[in-house]
Write an enzyme that holds these catalytic residues in place. Structure first.
Site, PDB file in Angstrom:
ATOM      1  N   GLN A 107      31.143  46.261  36.875  1.00 25.96           N
ATOM      2  CA  GLN A 107      32.174  45.279  36.510  1.00 25.96           C
ATOM      3  C   GLN A 107      31.633  43.872  36.714  1.00 25.96           C
ATOM      4  O   GLN A 107      31.436  43.437  37.849  1.00 25.96           O
ATOM      5  CB  GLN A 107      33.380  45.532  37.408  1.00 25.96           C
ATOM      6  CG  GLN A 107      34.578  44.675  37.127  1.00 25.96           C
ATOM      7  CD  GLN A 107      35.789  45.203  37.894  1.00 25.96           C
ATOM      8  OE1 GLN A 107      36.034  46.399  37.919  1.00 25.96           O
ATOM      9  NE2 GLN A 107      36.532  44.336  38.532  1.00 25.96           N
ATOM     10  N   SER A 110      33.074  38.694  38.977  1.00 22.07           N
ATOM     11  CA  SER A 110      32.923  37.577  39.930  1.00 22.07           C
ATOM     12  C   SER A 110      31.698  36.721  39.616  1.00 22.07           C
ATOM     13  O   SER A 110      30.671  37.231  39.161  1.00 22.07           O
ATOM     14  CB  SER A 110      32.771  38.102  41.352  1.00 22.07           C
ATOM     15  OG  SER A 110      33.857  38.903  41.703  1.00 22.07           O
ATOM     16  N   SER A 142      28.778  45.510  41.935  1.00 15.80           N
ATOM     17  CA  SER A 142      28.465  46.831  42.500  1.00 15.80           C
ATOM     18  C   SER A 142      27.854  47.707  41.417  1.00 15.80           C
ATOM     19  O   SER A 142      28.311  47.695  40.266  1.00 15.80           O
ATOM     20  CB  SER A 142      29.730  47.516  43.012  1.00 15.80           C
ATOM     21  OG  SER A 142      30.411  46.704  43.917  1.00 15.80           O
ATOM     22  N   GLU A 228      41.826  48.671  39.575  1.00 15.07           N
ATOM     23  CA  GLU A 228      40.878  48.677  40.685  1.00 15.07           C
ATOM     24  C   GLU A 228      41.632  48.806  42.012  1.00 15.07           C
ATOM     25  O   GLU A 228      41.231  49.564  42.897  1.00 15.07           O
ATOM     26  CB  GLU A 228      40.076  47.368  40.660  1.00 15.07           C
ATOM     27  CG  GLU A 228      39.120  47.222  41.822  1.00 15.07           C
ATOM     28  CD  GLU A 228      38.271  45.941  41.740  1.00 15.07           C
ATOM     29  OE1 GLU A 228      38.637  45.021  40.983  1.00 15.07           O
ATOM     30  OE2 GLU A 228      37.254  45.875  42.445  1.00 15.07           O
ATOM     31  N   GLU A 355      44.347  37.654  51.449  1.00 21.73           N
ATOM     32  CA  GLU A 355      45.200  36.492  51.148  1.00 21.73           C
ATOM     33  C   GLU A 355      45.667  36.529  49.692  1.00 21.73           C
ATOM     34  O   GLU A 355      46.817  36.247  49.384  1.00 21.73           O
ATOM     35  CB  GLU A 355      44.436  35.180  51.417  1.00 21.73           C
ATOM     36  CG  GLU A 355      44.121  34.902  52.880  1.00 21.73           C
ATOM     37  CD  GLU A 355      42.964  35.728  53.431  1.00 21.73           C
ATOM     38  OE1 GLU A 355      42.184  36.302  52.644  1.00 21.73           O
ATOM     39  OE2 GLU A 355      42.838  35.810  54.675  1.00 21.73           O
TER      40      GLU A 355
HETATM   41  C1  LIG Z   1      31.634  45.266  48.717  1.00 24.08           C
HETATM   42  C2  LIG Z   1      32.021  44.368  47.568  1.00 24.08           C
HETATM   43  C3  LIG Z   1      31.853  44.800  46.282  1.00 24.08           C
HETATM   44  C4  LIG Z   1      32.197  43.965  45.211  1.00 24.08           C
HETATM   45  N1  LIG Z   1      32.002  44.425  43.937  1.00 24.08           N
HETATM   46  C5  LIG Z   1      32.279  43.613  42.879  1.00 24.08           C
HETATM   47  C6  LIG Z   1      32.028  44.047  41.544  1.00 24.08           C
HETATM   48  O1  LIG Z   1      31.587  45.187  41.301  1.00 24.08           O
HETATM   49  N2  LIG Z   1      32.275  43.203  40.526  1.00 24.08           N
HETATM   50  C7  LIG Z   1      32.787  41.947  40.734  1.00 24.08           C
HETATM   51  O2  LIG Z   1      33.012  41.247  39.765  1.00 24.08           O
HETATM   52  N3  LIG Z   1      33.023  41.496  41.999  1.00 24.08           N
HETATM   53  C8  LIG Z   1      32.778  42.304  43.064  1.00 24.08           C
HETATM   54  N4  LIG Z   1      33.031  41.859  44.361  1.00 24.08           N
HETATM   55  C9  LIG Z   1      33.460  40.480  44.555  1.00 24.08           C
HETATM   56  C10 LIG Z   1      34.892  40.320  44.997  1.00 24.08           C
HETATM   57  O3  LIG Z   1      35.784  40.611  43.948  1.00 24.08           O
HETATM   58  C11 LIG Z   1      35.050  38.903  45.525  1.00 24.08           C
HETATM   59  O4  LIG Z   1      34.256  38.809  46.694  1.00 24.08           O
HETATM   60  C12 LIG Z   1      36.486  38.562  45.851  1.00 24.08           C
HETATM   61  O5  LIG Z   1      37.254  38.492  44.678  1.00 24.08           O
HETATM   62  C13 LIG Z   1      36.593  37.218  46.623  1.00 24.08           C
HETATM   63  O6  LIG Z   1      35.932  36.224  45.948  1.00 24.08           O
HETATM   64  P1  LIG Z   1      34.848  35.276  46.693  1.00 24.08           P
HETATM   65  O7  LIG Z   1      33.910  36.186  47.413  1.00 24.08           O
HETATM   66  O8  LIG Z   1      34.303  34.353  45.690  1.00 24.08           O
HETATM   67  O9  LIG Z   1      35.685  34.509  47.799  1.00 24.08           O
HETATM   68  P2  LIG Z   1      36.565  33.192  47.568  1.00 24.08           P
HETATM   69  O10 LIG Z   1      37.426  33.391  46.377  1.00 24.08           O
HETATM   70  O11 LIG Z   1      35.668  32.016  47.587  1.00 24.08           O
HETATM   71  O12 LIG Z   1      37.473  33.217  48.854  1.00 24.08           O
HETATM   72  C14 LIG Z   1      37.035  32.686  50.108  1.00 24.08           C
HETATM   73  C15 LIG Z   1      38.204  32.753  51.070  1.00 24.08           C
HETATM   74  O13 LIG Z   1      39.272  31.915  50.603  1.00 24.08           O
HETATM   75  C16 LIG Z   1      40.486  32.648  50.509  1.00 24.08           C
HETATM   76  N5  LIG Z   1      41.268  32.193  49.335  1.00 24.08           N
HETATM   77  C17 LIG Z   1      40.796  31.964  48.089  1.00 24.08           C
HETATM   78  N6  LIG Z   1      41.813  31.595  47.274  1.00 24.08           N
HETATM   79  C18 LIG Z   1      42.947  31.597  48.015  1.00 24.08           C
HETATM   80  C19 LIG Z   1      44.315  31.294  47.750  1.00 24.08           C
HETATM   81  N7  LIG Z   1      44.739  30.928  46.536  1.00 24.08           N
HETATM   82  N8  LIG Z   1      45.209  31.413  48.772  1.00 24.08           N
HETATM   83  C20 LIG Z   1      44.802  31.794  50.019  1.00 24.08           C
HETATM   84  N9  LIG Z   1      43.504  32.068  50.338  1.00 24.08           N
HETATM   85  C21 LIG Z   1      42.596  31.979  49.351  1.00 24.08           C
HETATM   86  C22 LIG Z   1      40.053  34.088  50.331  1.00 24.08           C
HETATM   87  O14 LIG Z   1      41.055  35.005  50.724  1.00 24.08           O
HETATM   88  C23 LIG Z   1      38.800  34.158  51.192  1.00 24.08           C
HETATM   89  O15 LIG Z   1      39.161  34.385  52.530  1.00 24.08           O
HETATM   90  C24 LIG Z   1      32.717  42.676  45.447  1.00 24.08           C
HETATM   91  C25 LIG Z   1      32.896  42.250  46.774  1.00 24.08           C
HETATM   92  C26 LIG Z   1      32.562  43.070  47.816  1.00 24.08           C
HETATM   93  C27 LIG Z   1      32.781  42.582  49.222  1.00 24.08           C
END
Ligand SMILES: Cc1cc2nc3c(=O)[nH]c(=O)nc-3n(C[C@H](O)[C@H](O)[C@H](O)COP(=O)(O)OP(=O)(O)OC[C@H]3O[C@@H](n4cnc5c(N)ncnc54)[C@H](O)[C@@H]3O)c2cc1C
Length: 394
Positions: A107, A110, A142, A228, A355
């Site tokens: 997928q 991100s 992933s 998902e 969150e």
């Molecule tokens: C093991 C694993 C597998 C993954 N696999 C995939 C995959 O296959 N494909 C893919 O596309 N992605 C994948 N991801 C990514 C995942 O979807 C993102 O990590 C997730 O959506 C959070 O985005 P970010 O890491 O950019 O954090 P950010 O969006 O930058 O968030 C940082 C912090 O800010 C908080 N925050 C952000 N916005 C808000 C809001 N509006 N209100 C309150 N708090 C907020 C969040 O909760 C978090 O604590 C994977 C992640 C992990 C850990």
């Protein structure tokens, strides 16, 4: 409400059990043909099964000791979207090998600057004759290093709002210009990397790989995320896979029970919590949440992830000093618990952070205002301070 599983003499159960008696070691193709891989999908891929039949099939698969083909992202996240929005030729080409687990999917959602705020994505797909030329970067993908196909969302039009102008593509992962760089994490898996960075440099994606209409991909992306969330909050504690708290109780009982009364209390608490999750899951199956997932899927994941973290933490404490060893070092009985513990911090991040799930529940289930005033780009409290209290959305 009766939440017990249908009895031994239930005709549907007799039929399914008879099938497994005739096919004691079914091939993936036979399971797909019988509709047992995705019984809740419509025919011909599934059986359009009502909730009880879904539970019977799962129960009989377990009883027969059969494992379904593995393709978590294909079957769990994007397959149902292709069923609804894909063209006939796309369904016929991609769904059968996806269901048989022969072609793994990933997928590509991100990006470094677009995780929770996914619609802020910057990867672009520009139409040029019979291809879209894709440039940009995805991250945390992933299975990218082993996937045959990826589902990609990219911007096809700068649009008036960030939610418009996004399109949904099927991308062969071996197209020229795609570079996959594995990211190591503390759990390992697939050559020490559970996920990857994926770079697109002038990648020519055929126009026929567009799913649905150009610029209409956001609704499909949201549906993929809801699928998902259902998928990640199934029975197993590690995003639907791996052991359950009932397995931990069985293991501890087999080993003679915990000597420490506090650990014993925590085990009982975890078991009670696990039973609540189980009944909640039954209720959601009966409400057809797995067929048309909505905000309920976020509620389910918001409950399940911290439960998983608590149970893995408890398992770690039950292991005592032994738990400081790596999964390879511990007694084999404890290995899934040791690796699950290392994975568990990710539970509340991937597939929607705690969150973000709470924002969805607040807005779509409780009718509270948006966390962010989208039009003004202000947080809710800033928006209130400026006298612009945003309207609640249903
Ligand atoms: C093991 C694993 C597998 C993954 N696999 C995939 C995959 O296959 N494909 C893919 O596309 N992605 C994948 N991801 C990514 C995942 O979807 C993102 O990590 C997730 O959506 C959070 O985005 P970010 O890491 O950019 O954090 P950010 O969006 O930058 O968030 C940082 C912090 O800010 C908080 N925050 C952000 N916005 C808000 C809001 N509006 N209100 C309150 N708090 C907020 C969040 O909760 C978090 O604590 C994977 C992640 C992990 C850990």
């Amino acid at each position: 409400m009766d939440i017990g599983l249908p009895d031994e003499d239930d005709e549907r159960r007799i039929h399914v059990r008879g099938w497994f008696r005739d096919h004691p070691r079914p091939t993936p193709a036979q399971l797909v043909e019988a509709g047992f891989v995705v019984p809740h999908w419509p025919e011909p891929w599934g059986l359009d099964a009502e909730p009880e039949l879904q539970l019977i099939i799962d129960d009989e698969i377990r009883r027969a000791g059969v494992t379904k083909p593995m393709n978590p992202i294909g079957i769990g996240h994007c397959g149902p979207v292709i069923v609804v929005h894909g063209r006939r030729d796309q369904k016929q080409r991609y769904l059968p090998p996806m269901l048989r687990g022969e072609e793994l999917w990933c997928q590509l959602f991100s990006e470094p600057e677009a995780g929770s705020d996914l619609a802020g994505l910057a990867t672009r797909a520009v139409r040029d004759g019979d291809v879209y030329v894709v440039n940009g970067q995805k991250i945390w993908t992933s299975l990218a290093q082993v996937a045959r196909y990826g589902i990609l969302i990219a911007r096809t039009d700068a649009g008036t709002s960030k939610y418009t102008g996004i399109s949904y593509f099927i991308v062969p992962m071996d197209l020229p210009g795609i570079e996959i760089r594995p990211l190591r994490n503390m759990v390992g898996g697939f050559g020490d990397a559970g996920f990857c960075e994926v770079f697109f440099s002038d990648v020519a994606v055929p126009v026929e790989n567009l799913v649905g209409e150009e610029n209409n991909g956001w609704a499909m992306a949201k549906q993929t995320l809801a699928n998902e969330r259902v998928s990640l909050s199934r029975d197993g504690l590690q995003w639907g896979y791996g052991p359950t708290v009932r397995d931990l109780v069985d293991l501890v009982r087999r080993l003679g029970g915990p000597a420490d009364p506090v650990l014993r209390q925590r085990l009982v608490d975890a078991f009670v919590e696990g039973q609540i999750m189980r009944y909640h899951q039954y209720r959601q199956i009966s409400a057809a949440v797995n067929k048309t997932p909505g905000p309920d899927a976020s509620l389910r994941k918001a409950l399940k992830d911290p439960h998983g973290q608590r149970v893995f933490r408890l398992a770690q404490d039950l292991m005592g000093a032994h738990g400081m060893l790596s999964a390879e070092g511990v007694d084999p009985d404890w290995a899934p618990w040791a690796s699950g513990f290392l994975f568990s911090p990710a539970l509340t991040v991937g597939g929607g952070t705690s969150e973000v799930l709470r924002n969805v529940i607040a807005e779509r289930l409780l009718g509270l205002p948006h966390d962010v005033d989208v039009e003004a780009g202000l947080t809710w409290s800033q928006s209130r301070a400026e006298g612009r209290a945003p309207a609640a959305t249903a």
